[in-house]
Design an enzyme around this catalytic site. Sequence first.
Site, mmCIF file in Angstrom:
data_model
loop_
_atom_site.group_PDB
_atom_site.id
_atom_site.type_symbol
_atom_site.label_atom_id
_atom_site.label_comp_id
_atom_site.label_asym_id
_atom_site.label_seq_id
_atom_site.Cartn_x
_atom_site.Cartn_y
_atom_site.Cartn_z
ATOM 1 N N ASP A 67 1.134 -0.977 0.175
ATOM 2 C CA ASP A 67 0.332 0.077 0.438
ATOM 3 C C ASP A 67 0.830 1.035 -0.172
ATOM 4 O O ASP A 67 2.181 1.533 -0.071
ATOM 5 C CB ASP A 67 -1.114 0.025 1.316
ATOM 6 C CG ASP A 67 -0.255 0.247 1.993
ATOM 7 O OD1 ASP A 67 1.156 -0.671 2.786
ATOM 8 O OD2 ASP A 67 -1.303 -0.501 2.898
ATOM 9 N N ASN A 135 -7.743 -2.963 14.116
ATOM 10 C CA ASN A 135 -8.924 -3.455 14.267
ATOM 11 C C ASN A 135 -9.339 -4.639 12.736
ATOM 12 O O ASN A 135 -10.448 -5.421 12.593
ATOM 13 C CB ASN A 135 -9.872 -2.137 12.780
ATOM 14 C CG ASN A 135 -8.804 -1.727 12.146
ATOM 15 O OD1 ASN A 135 -8.217 -2.484 11.270
ATOM 16 N ND2 ASN A 135 -8.802 -0.670 11.145
ATOM 17 N N HIS A 137 -7.144 -5.395 9.829
ATOM 18 C CA HIS A 137 -7.255 -4.697 8.893
ATOM 19 C C HIS A 137 -5.971 -5.399 8.682
ATOM 20 O O HIS A 137 -4.576 -5.652 9.354
ATOM 21 C CB HIS A 137 -7.125 -2.937 8.227
ATOM 22 C CG HIS A 137 -6.196 -2.365 8.689
ATOM 23 N ND1 HIS A 137 -5.788 -1.252 9.136
ATOM 24 C CD2 HIS A 137 -4.624 -2.807 8.763
ATOM 25 C CE1 HIS A 137 -4.845 -0.639 9.959
ATOM 26 N NE2 HIS A 137 -4.521 -1.616 9.869
ATOM 27 N N GLU A 142 -9.482 -1.757 5.233
ATOM 28 C CA GLU A 142 -10.383 -1.676 6.836
ATOM 29 C C GLU A 142 -11.869 -3.298 6.920
ATOM 30 O O GLU A 142 -12.130 -3.256 5.727
ATOM 31 C CB GLU A 142 -11.004 -0.471 6.446
ATOM 32 C CG GLU A 142 -10.042 0.751 6.638
ATOM 33 C CD GLU A 142 -9.087 1.154 7.853
ATOM 34 O OE1 GLU A 142 -9.126 0.350 8.371
ATOM 35 O OE2 GLU A 142 -8.444 1.967 7.714
#
Length: 241
Positions: A67, A135, A137, A142
Site C-alpha cells: 500500500d 481493527n 485490517h 479496513e
Amino acid sequence: MKIFICKTAEQVADTANKIFREVVKTKPDALLGLATGSTPLGLYQKMAEDCRKGITTYKDIRTVNLDEYVGLDGTHEQSYRYFMNTNLFQKIDVQMSNTRVLSGVAPDLQKECEDYSAYLAGNPPDIQLLGIGGNGHIAFNEPGTPFDSRTHIVTLKENTIADNARFFSDISKVPRKALTMGIADIMSAKKIVLLATGKNKAQAVFDMCEKPISPDCPASALRNHPNVIVVIDSDAASKIL
Ligand code: PGA
C-alpha cells in the site's frame, strides 16, 4: 493456517527471516510481497544482516508492496516508498528497478490501481508479508472491505489514522486516503506470512483466528488460504492461548 507462537518479537523476526530465506534460496528471482509499519522492521534488519554476511543475495528478487498513502511522493519521509528504500532496499543488493510500490501521486490513481492489480494477476507473489491492524485490517483493507476486492483507493478509518499518527508530527498531517492491494490480490500470493507482536494486537489476532470468517475482520479471510503462516509473540497470542 499454521500459527507459531514465539516468546519475543526478536524470535518472531528470526522465524520470519528463515521463511523468507528459504523462499529466496529456492527461487532466486522470487517476487516478494512486502509490508510497512513497525512490525516488519526486525525482519528487515535480519534480511539486511543476511545480505551483509553473504548468507542471502537478493540481487534477482522482485518486490511489490501492499500500500501507499495518497498525496505523498517517494521523497516524503512518511511515504511507504521512502520507508522501504531506507529500511530495506538500500541495505540489501536488490535492484531498485525490480522494486514496485504503488504511487500515491500518480496522475490517475484509478489507473494506478488497475495497473497494479493487472500486474499481480500475471505475477502472484511467491510470498506475501502482512502485519495486522488493531481493527483486523490487512494492508489498508479496513473492516467491511469485500473479500473479492482488488487494488483500490481507500478512505482511512479514524482508528487507523490514530494508530498511524505516531509517525507524523501531528494527527492532522496523516493522509486520509491511501491506495491498497485488495484482499483478493493478497490472497493470490502462493504463501502468506502474517506477523504480529504486542498486547495491542491480541484482540485482532483472536478475531482473525476465532471469530467467524467475515469482512468484519479482514484478516479472517486468510483462513480460506491454503498456505498461511502466522508468527506472533506471546503478547499478541495472549487471547488465543
Ligand atoms: P504496525 O502496523 O506494524 O505498525 O503495527 C500493522 C498494520 O496496521 O497493518
